[in-house]
Scaffold this motif. Structure first.
Motif, PDB file in Angstrom:
ATOM      1  N   THR A  34       0.836  -1.322  -0.187  1.00  0.00           N
ATOM      2  CA  THR A  34      -0.060  -0.112   0.093  1.00  0.00           C
ATOM      3  C   THR A  34       0.765   1.392   0.020  1.00  0.00           C
ATOM      4  OG1 THR A  34       0.014  -0.359   2.452  1.00  0.00           O
ATOM      5  CG2 THR A  34      -2.008  -1.046   1.101  1.00  0.00           C
ATOM      6  N   PRO A  35       1.412   1.460  -1.137  1.00  0.00           N
ATOM      7  CA  PRO A  35       2.400   2.825  -1.257  1.00  0.00           C
ATOM      8  C   PRO A  35       1.475   4.104  -0.885  1.00  0.00           C
ATOM      9  CG  PRO A  35       1.674   2.026  -3.381  1.00  0.00           C
ATOM     10  CD  PRO A  35       1.253   1.155  -2.345  1.00  0.00           C
ATOM     11  N   SER A  36       2.147   5.162  -0.420  1.00  0.00           N
ATOM     12  CA  SER A  36       1.423   6.336  -0.386  1.00  0.00           C
ATOM     13  C   SER A  36       1.506   6.960  -1.823  1.00  0.00           C
ATOM     14  CB  SER A  36       2.354   7.336   0.718  1.00  0.00           C
ATOM     15  OG  SER A  36       3.589   7.379  -0.052  1.00  0.00           O
ATOM     16  N   GLU A  37       0.595   7.953  -1.725  1.00  0.00           N
ATOM     17  CA  GLU A  37       0.290   8.911  -3.142  1.00  0.00           C
ATOM     18  C   GLU A  37       1.950   9.447  -3.616  1.00  0.00           C
ATOM     19  OE1 GLU A  37      -2.055   9.365  -5.283  1.00  0.00           O
ATOM     20  OE2 GLU A  37      -3.049   7.633  -4.177  1.00  0.00           O
ATOM     21  N   ALA A  38       2.521  10.035  -2.469  1.00  0.00           N
ATOM     22  CA  ALA A  38       3.941  10.426  -2.884  1.00  0.00           C
ATOM     23  C   ALA A  38       4.912   9.244  -3.370  1.00  0.00           C
ATOM     24  CB  ALA A  38       4.626  11.155  -1.591  1.00  0.00           C
ATOM     25  N   GLU A  39       4.724   8.094  -2.847  1.00  0.00           N
ATOM     26  CA  GLU A  39       5.652   7.044  -3.382  1.00  0.00           C
ATOM     27  C   GLU A  39       5.303   6.486  -4.615  1.00  0.00           C
ATOM     28  OE1 GLU A  39       6.803   4.833   0.770  1.00  0.00           O
ATOM     29  OE2 GLU A  39       4.852   4.218  -0.088  1.00  0.00           O
ATOM     30  N   ILE A  40       3.919   6.504  -5.111  1.00  0.00           N
ATOM     31  CA  ILE A  40       3.322   6.434  -6.358  1.00  0.00           C
ATOM     32  C   ILE A  40       3.749   7.479  -7.425  1.00  0.00           C
ATOM     33  CG2 ILE A  40       1.191   6.022  -7.717  1.00  0.00           C
ATOM     34  CD1 ILE A  40      -0.166   4.878  -5.404  1.00  0.00           C
ATOM     35  N   GLU A  41       3.850   8.607  -6.985  1.00  0.00           N
ATOM     36  CA  GLU A  41       4.253   9.702  -7.988  1.00  0.00           C
ATOM     37  C   GLU A  41       5.820   9.391  -8.043  1.00  0.00           C
ATOM     38  OE1 GLU A  41       2.340  11.955  -9.892  1.00  0.00           O
ATOM     39  OE2 GLU A  41       0.892  10.966  -9.115  1.00  0.00           O
TER      40      GLU A  41
END
Length: 121
Positions: free
Chosen positions: A100-107
């Motif tokens: 469950t990566p964070s939005e920052a990690e996905i970006e």
């Protein structure tokens, strides 16, 4: 009435690519059972690929490719096809991230893929 559920398809994440023989390669997946569209990182020590993990320190913390079709490496290394370079465009909603990566990690993963010529839209 029976409800049918359609799963993911090989390459279903792909919007456009310049030339499949250039953008795709056969790679070795090191571990796990992965679905089409899984974002991959490359293990530095072996050169094999595994699901991208932003918390790792083995090379998989950097997104470098997208898995084309399902890969079952639960019993050991397995060959698979991945989009490893662009120019290519992929659908952000069809990409699969482990955990469950964070939005920052996905970006950050999207930015890393762009460095390989894979544009996430």
């Amino acid at each position: 009435m029976t409800t049918l559920v359609e799963g993911t398809h090989p390459g279903g994440f792909l919007v456009w690519e310049a030339f499949r023989d250039y953008t795709r390669e056969t790679v070795t997946v090191a571990a796990g059972t992965l679905e089409p569209g899984t974002v991959l990182g490359r293990i530095t020590a072996s050169g094999n690929y595994a699901a991208h993990d932003p918390a790792a320190v083995d090379g998989t913390e950097t997104a470098v490719a997208v898995l084309w079709g399902k890969a079952d490496a639960s019993g050991g290394d397995a060959p698979a096809v991945a989009v490893v370079r662009g120019p290519a465009i992929v659908n952000r909603h069809d990409l699969v991230f482990a955990g469950t990566p964070s939005e920052a990690e996905i970006e950050a993963a999207h930015t890393a893929l762009l460095a390989a010529g894979i544009l996430v839209r």
